[in-house]
Design an enzyme around this catalytic site. Sequence first.
Site: not given
Length: 271
Positions: A68, A115, A220
């Site tokens: 992402h 992810d 992230s």
Amino acid sequence: MGSERDALSAAVFLVALISYGEGIIGGREAAPHSRPYMASIQRPEGENMKHECGGFVIAAQWVMTAVHCLPTGPNGRKVVLGLHSLSKQEETTQTLDILELHNHPDFNPSNFDNDIALIKLDRPFNTSDTVQAVEYLRAGGANPSTGAEVETAGWGSLDDLESRPDKLREVLVEVVSSNRCKRSDYFGRKFTDNMMCAHKVCPEPCSEPYRKQDSCDGDSGGPLLYNGVAVGITSNGGKKCGQIRKPGVYTVLSHYTEWINNTMAPQDTSD
């Protein structure tokens, strides 16, 4: 008079939000270059580059991150290694272009399942005290159990107001039961077996400066480590960071050994 009280209440609430999580959410500044595997993925912003996501070095020309972070391709982004401060010029810094981006083909944007992404840099980095690969857990390895202390690091938001640090921060958190994270008041069906969740909550009355410790927006793609080995990728650090029933969610690395090997082998067979 009522409007003044409302304004005062709003100001107090705002201050509470700002002070609620200082750090990566309740973390501390890392010792400079103590985590030589950390990468800053930066995107162009005018004439400058701005930190967007984290990543971590796993081989001479490879960085691991989250899908992402780069869902539509590199788009001018660069990978910066060997840095501690995002703003200061450091002699240890190495800035590399993205030669190839491999996003996991089964990534699900609705819940961030699978992810995990691999970046092949345009050239091997120069190994030094400040830039080194980290070991990561393969299939068959033991993942940390509920309550185990794990750690993560990043340049992500200090709070839900998106105030960002200049220097790398780190935090110790604890693995939360997967059964708890699958509860409807936590993540429900969005939480899959490819995920683990972790945070640290100080029970009331709390003697610590901050009750909740967690990852947040901008962290992230960074690593979750257990005994110095990367076991996860920060996946939803940017979602409701700092809330008690929304622990950080991390992609379980040991589930992707075959995909990682297949992705890296054609380009880099050295080991």
